[in-house]
Motif scaffolding. Structure first.
Motif, short mmCIF file in Angstrom:
data_model
loop_
_atom_site.label_atom_id
_atom_site.label_comp_id
_atom_site.label_asym_id
_atom_site.label_seq_id
_atom_site.Cartn_x
_atom_site.Cartn_y
_atom_site.Cartn_z
N PRO A 106 0.82 -1.21 0.00
CA PRO A 106 0.00 0.00 0.00
C PRO A 106 0.86 1.27 0.00
CG PRO A 106 -0.84 -1.58 1.58
CD PRO A 106 0.49 -2.10 1.11
N GLN A 107 0.35 2.28 -0.65
CA GLN A 107 1.11 3.53 -0.80
C GLN A 107 0.69 4.50 0.31
OE1 GLN A 107 1.29 4.62 -4.82
NE2 GLN A 107 2.28 6.58 -4.44
N LEU A 108 1.57 4.69 1.30
CA LEU A 108 1.15 5.34 2.54
C LEU A 108 1.86 6.66 2.86
CD1 LEU A 108 0.89 2.25 4.94
CD2 LEU A 108 -0.86 3.27 3.51
N GLU A 109 2.55 7.27 1.90
CA GLU A 109 3.32 8.47 2.23
C GLU A 109 2.47 9.54 2.92
OE1 GLU A 109 3.50 7.02 -0.72
OE2 GLU A 109 5.62 6.70 -1.22
N LEU A 110 1.29 9.82 2.35
CA LEU A 110 0.49 10.94 2.87
C LEU A 110 -0.02 10.65 4.29
CD1 LEU A 110 -1.44 11.86 -0.39
CD2 LEU A 110 0.66 12.86 0.48
N PRO A 111 -0.68 9.49 4.53
CA PRO A 111 -1.13 9.25 5.91
C PRO A 111 0.02 9.14 6.90
CG PRO A 111 -1.56 7.34 4.49
CD PRO A 111 -1.17 8.47 3.61
N LEU A 112 1.18 8.60 6.49
CA LEU A 112 2.30 8.52 7.44
C LEU A 112 2.79 9.91 7.78
CD1 LEU A 112 4.40 5.46 6.21
CD2 LEU A 112 3.06 5.67 8.30
N ALA A 113 2.78 10.80 6.80
CA ALA A 113 3.23 12.18 7.08
C ALA A 113 2.31 12.84 8.09
CB ALA A 113 3.28 12.98 5.78
N LEU A 114 1.04 12.44 8.09
CA LEU A 114 0.08 13.04 9.03
C LEU A 114 0.06 12.31 10.36
CD1 LEU A 114 -2.85 13.73 6.55
CD2 LEU A 114 -1.42 15.43 7.67
N GLY A 115 0.80 11.21 10.46
CA GLY A 115 0.90 10.51 11.73
C GLY A 115 -0.15 9.43 11.93
N CYS A 116 -0.78 8.94 10.85
CA CYS A 116 -1.81 7.91 10.99
C CYS A 116 -1.19 6.60 11.48
CB CYS A 116 -2.50 7.65 9.65
SG CYS A 116 -3.41 9.07 9.03
N GLY A 117 -1.92 5.91 12.32
CA GLY A 117 -1.45 4.64 12.86
C GLY A 117 -1.49 3.54 11.80
N THR A 118 -0.57 2.58 11.95
CA THR A 118 -0.49 1.49 10.98
C THR A 118 -0.37 0.17 11.73
OG1 THR A 118 1.90 1.79 10.94
CG2 THR A 118 0.65 2.81 9.16
N TRP A 119 -0.58 -0.91 11.02
CA TRP A 119 -0.33 -2.24 11.57
C TRP A 119 0.12 -3.16 10.46
CZ3 TRP A 119 -3.72 -6.55 10.58
CH2 TRP A 119 -4.85 -6.23 9.82
N LEU A 120 0.58 -4.33 10.85
CA LEU A 120 1.11 -5.28 9.89
C LEU A 120 -0.01 -6.25 9.51
CD1 LEU A 120 3.99 -5.46 8.83
CD2 LEU A 120 4.41 -7.27 10.47
N ASP A 121 -0.41 -6.24 8.25
CA ASP A 121 -1.49 -7.11 7.78
C ASP A 121 -1.00 -8.57 7.69
OD1 ASP A 121 -3.93 -7.89 6.87
OD2 ASP A 121 -3.95 -6.64 5.07
N VAL A 122 -1.94 -9.47 7.44
CA VAL A 122 -1.60 -10.89 7.37
C VAL A 122 -0.54 -11.17 6.31
CG1 VAL A 122 -2.59 -13.21 7.15
CG2 VAL A 122 -4.00 -11.31 7.94
N ASP A 123 -0.58 -10.40 5.22
CA ASP A 123 0.36 -10.64 4.13
C ASP A 123 1.70 -9.94 4.36
OD1 ASP A 123 -0.62 -8.09 3.87
OD2 ASP A 123 -0.72 -8.13 1.69
N GLY A 124 1.88 -9.34 5.55
CA GLY A 124 3.14 -8.67 5.83
C GLY A 124 3.19 -7.26 5.31
N SER A 125 2.07 -6.73 4.79
CA SER A 125 2.06 -5.34 4.31
C SER A 125 1.79 -4.39 5.46
CB SER A 125 0.94 -5.13 3.28
OG SER A 125 1.21 -5.84 2.11
#
Lengths: 424, 469
Positions: free
Chosen positions: B261-280
């Motif tokens: 997944p392409q996450l530059e924008l949400p990461l720049a805003l500090g959005c939380g993330t987690w590791l999906d089943v496929d390792g993404s």
């Protein structure tokens, strides 16, 4: 002692060694080793950047003091040593500053041979541009001070600048046309990681213990004398402790009860995609608040003055990137299509006079090598050499005597702002 | 103009969000980096006929018609390269256009191929399935005359059949997973998916394309470009079964193991993330598509890779949610919303199953030798990544990056980030974490921006353009 002898020492790098490894297939020994924390060291150095590692290296190499620990909170070279833009120069404004940085350039010149490690020092020349009459006057002053100290530094005019850096717009078109510049041939850039690794390897080979992931959480002081440090891995007794941190100097020295006249600001930098090599000098413009150099790999590295507000944030900002791009394009319009890939920030401990704080403190046995603002990396070797000499002999070397902490109470400031505000 | 919501990405999720929110009366800005609507899934050429081969083209045609009918402020060829929060929402910096302001932000930026390194993967002719598909859909060009399709995931099938339709020969499809494992949970599979799989299988059979499961391309060979690949059978740990390697001649190979997944924008805003089943690395969202940062929503692959159907469902849901949050009435009655939530849940269950079946083979590092490049831009071989961990003491991916420059070149870690992070964790004897992947995914400048774009003051038309004085 027995333990140390049983560990393999980093081998000396040589053509023969390379051949032997290539043909024999033997693995290279680790460049530095891991150790258990000892209960006691003769000297504890806080901070595993270029200053801390150089201090430890010269303690062992020049003074035979090798019961030394370097304590690094993260990984070696992961702080300001890994975030700076690696410019080396000595064309400062004050005689004290010029003499000091001149020695550092000298040490850098022989560093690869001394450390048996290629630090990729490229003395490509350092050009500071003047866009105003007052900047030109300061440069003339700097050039004279430099020459008196034996530093190659001179004022150059527009046509000379045009031939030194053909991509610069030396016409009257820009809002601030280039009027002249300060040309400093011995200046250049170095591979900052290599400097860190070279010192680390040398220090390790001499018996110094390098402890990564080891954070100092307390400094024990009794009766005005330092007793040792407390870390996340345990307590260490030491009669001498040297603070060589950048970005966190005030908080670290606070642990020993030593107050510093330091305010910490972020300094940002950015790097573009690699392009064909075209720029073989370091170009600095104080008026346009920007400097540019091209790495061996072709990337353009941009930097500027520190951020306008004190903070411990090491994040980049849009204002910086936009500003730096506009200023670069005023200097070199041809770069318009080149793309920025990445930006970052580091922390700078700014002092009131843009000079460092080096020497003993009111706490006996506690030494500081801090306040490195935006000029710490280029001073790494000389800071290490002089601090090692101070700690080993108890005598302050002449080169750093002007930079003592007492100058702020005695009113002996070493005003270096005119040569260090942007051209770090 | 200040919009109620800015939607970034005009693929299935973004289109559905924009159309739904606009129908409810929201002022919507839709921004996409591509010159035409549709995202990667419905990527098409300039002529209308180029879209006919696509799946669910009628769904796209309907969404596009709705969009053109609506008041959505759609900007094509507008890449968002920086985002910041402002007191009243968000400001997006967009290439070639003035900044866009909106009270709410919907991230529907999709995903790109996940590549794993193997010896020879830096040869010309080695591409990702997404690249092969983009060439086909966008320009009608087959990536080679004789192509090996490999990797993991259902996406390999449309790539192979697409190449066949374009006249290329497919020398084989090598799926690392074991799709028979789908049969363990038949309840999670929609009938439509089965029919789709059957269609692909029939096409492959008609062209006599070998389809092997539990196999992977483990090396590519060639002088100036790929001329053959080595295919091997994998054991249950993902290592190559000895003696199973064989060579297959080809002039191109597509290899990809799922998506990032392409996450530059949400990461720049500090959005939380987690590791999906496929390792993404994926965004942490609640059932309404809200991320951990107020005002930021996400739909589609950024919340977990699950395909276009799921993206459409999520897009419609998030469209309704932002409409409600903006004080508009929901475009759907509650009963429809409830059905959509159920649908989303079942599509997520299928996605989860898909990830389990097509997970990247755990043993992929065993395919590499010391000289295999992990990071192609900076030409960092495996030996240097290992030395950073074992000799220099790096314990996290960010330190490895600092020590050996993986992910610091042109791709900025988009291609090599997953592999480097996974290798770092493995060499350190621990499991991959979200923090490892964040170290390679955080890019405040979301994509490379020309200096002129950064430098120019806004001109009269509001656009930024640098003009020498």
């Amino acid at each position: 002692m027995k333990l140390r002898r049983s560990l393999p020492r980093p081998a000396r790098y040589s053509g023969f060694g390379l051949l032997r490894h290539a043909l024999g297939g033997a693995p290279w020994p680790p460049v530095w080793r891991r150790h258990d924390l000892r209960d006691r060291y003769d000297v504890v150095v806080i901070g595993g950047g270029v200053h801390g590692l150089a201090t430890a290296y010269y303690l062992a190499a020049n003074h035979g003091v090798n019961n030394v620990a370097v304590l690094e909170r993260g990984y070696l070279g992961g702080g300001a040593s890994g975030r700076n833009t690696a410019i080396i120069r000595s064309n400062y404004l004050t005689p004290e500053g010029v003499a000091f940085y001149h020695r550092s350039v000298r040490l850098y010149e022989s560093l690869a041979a001394d450390l048996n490690f290629n630090v990729m020092f490229s003395q490509r020349g350092h050009l500071t541009l003047a866009h105003t009459d007052s900047a030109l006057r300061t440069m003339r002053w700097r050039a004279e001070v430099n020459k008196l100290q034996g530093v190659d530094s001179s004022l150059v005019g527009r046509s000379e600048i045009g031939s030194l850096v053909p991509h610069l717009d030396v016409s009257d078109r820009p809002r601030f046309p280039i009027l002249g510049g300060l040309w400093h041939p011995p200046g250049g850039i170095v591979r900052h990681d290599a400097v860190v690794w070279g010192y680390a390897r040398g220090a390790d080979a001499a018996g110094v213990h390098l402890h990564q992931d080891t954070e100092v959480v307390g400094i024990d002081v009794t009766g005005g004398r330092v007793q040792g440090v407390r870390t996340n891995r345990g307590r260490i007794a030491a009669p001498a402790v040297v603070a060589c941190t950048a970005g966190w100097a005030s908080t670290v020295c606070d642990l020993a009860g030593v107050a510093l006249p330091i305010t910490t600001f972020p300094l940002q930098a950015a790097v573009t995609e690699p392009v064909r090599p075209f720029l073989d000098t370091v170009v600095v413009s104080g008026t346009r608040h920007v400097y540019v150099s091209q790495t061996d790999r072709g990337e353009l590295v941009f930097g500027a003055a520190v951020d306008p507000f004190p903070s411990y944030s090491s994040r980049g900002s849009l204002e910086f990137t936009e500003g730096v791009a506009a200023h670069v394009l005023e200097l070199m319009p041809a770069l318009a299509p080149v793309r920025i890939l990445r930006q970052w920030a580091g922390l700078c401990d700014m002092t009131p006079d843009f000079s460092p704080v080096m020497g003993p403190t009111p706490v006996e046995g506690f030494y500081v090598d801090v306040g490195w603002g935006t000029y710490g990396f280029k001073a790494g070797p000389v800071a290490g050499e002089t601090m090692a000499s101070l700690v080993a002999t108890g005598k302050t070397p002449d080169l750093i005597a002007p930079f003592d902490l007492a100058r702020f109470t005695d009113g002996r400031l070493v005003g270096e702002r005119g040569a260090a505000a942007v051209g770090h | 103009m200040n919009h109620d919501v800015a939607v970034v990405g005009a693929g299935p999720a973004g289109l559905a969000t924009a159309v739904t929110a606009a129908r409810a009366g929201c002022r919507v800005a839709l921004l996409d980096s591509a010159p035409r609507l549709g995202g990667q899934f419905w990527r098409h050429g300039a002529s209308e006929s180029s879209g006919r081969e696509h799946q669910a083209w009628s769904v796209f045609a309907a969404l596009r018609a709705d969009l053109l009918d609506s008041e959505v402020d759609y900007t094509a060829a507008a890449a968002v390269w920086f985002v910041e929060s402002t007191p009243d929402g968000f400001r997006l910096q967009v290439t070639g256009h003035p900044p866009v302001r909106a009270r709410r932000l919907v991230v529907a930026t999709g995903a790109y191929d996940r590549a794993l390194p193997f010896p020879g993967w830096d040869l010309p002719g080695v591409v990702t399935p997404g690249a092969a598909q983009a060439l086909l859909k966008g320009s009608g060009v087959a990536v080679g005359a004789r192509v090996v399709v490999a990797g993991a995931g259902p996406f390999l099938l449309p790539v192979a059949t697409g190449l066949l339709a374009a006249g290329a020969r497919v020398a084989g499809v090598y799926e690392a997973g074991e799709p028979l494992r789908y049969a363990r949970r038949p309840g999670a599979i929609a009938l439509g998916k089965l029919a789709e799989a059957a269609r692909y299988a029939a096409t492959l059979a008609r062209h006599r394309v070998p389809y092997r499961t539990g196999h992977a391309v483990v090396a590519a060979h060639g002088e100036s470009a790929v001329s053959s690949v080595e295919v091997g059978r994998l054991d249950r740990h993902g290592a190559v079964v000895s003696g199973s390697r064989r060579s297959i001649g080809c002039d191109a190979v597509t290899v990809g193991y799922g998506f990032t997944p392409q996450l530059e924008l949400p990461l720049a805003l500090g959005c939380g993330t987690w590791l999906d089943v496929d390792g993404s690395l994926v965004l942490e969202v609640d059932v309404a598509g809200r991320t951990t940062v107020p005002g930021v929503y996400a739909a589609g692959e950024v919340t977990g890779v699950g395909g276009a159907d799921l993206a459409l469902t999520e897009g419609r849901l998030v469209g309704a949610v932002v409409a409600l949050a903006s004080g508009r009435r929901s475009p759907y009655p509650d009963s429809v919303l409830t059905r959509m939530l159920d649908r989303r849940a079942s599509q997520r269950r299928f996605a989860r199953l898909m990830h389990e079946v097509h997970a990247p083979p755990a043993g992929w590092p065993s395919w590499l030798d010391d000289s295999t490049l992990v990071c192609r831009c900076e030409e960092v071989p495996l030996a240097r990544v290992r030395a950073a961990v074992t000799d220099l003491g790096a314990t996290d991916a960010r330190t490895v990056r600092g020590l050996c420059r993986t992910g610091m070149g042109w791709c900025q870690g988009r291609t090599c980030g997953y592999a480097t992070a996974a290798l770092t964790a493995r060499l350190g004897g621990r499991a991959l974490t979200a923090a490892d992947l964040v170290a390679y995914a955080r890019r405040p400048i979301a994509q490379p921006v020309p200096l002129a774009e950064l430098a120019g003051p806004a001109d009269q038309s509001g656009g930024k353009r640098y003009r020498p004085a």
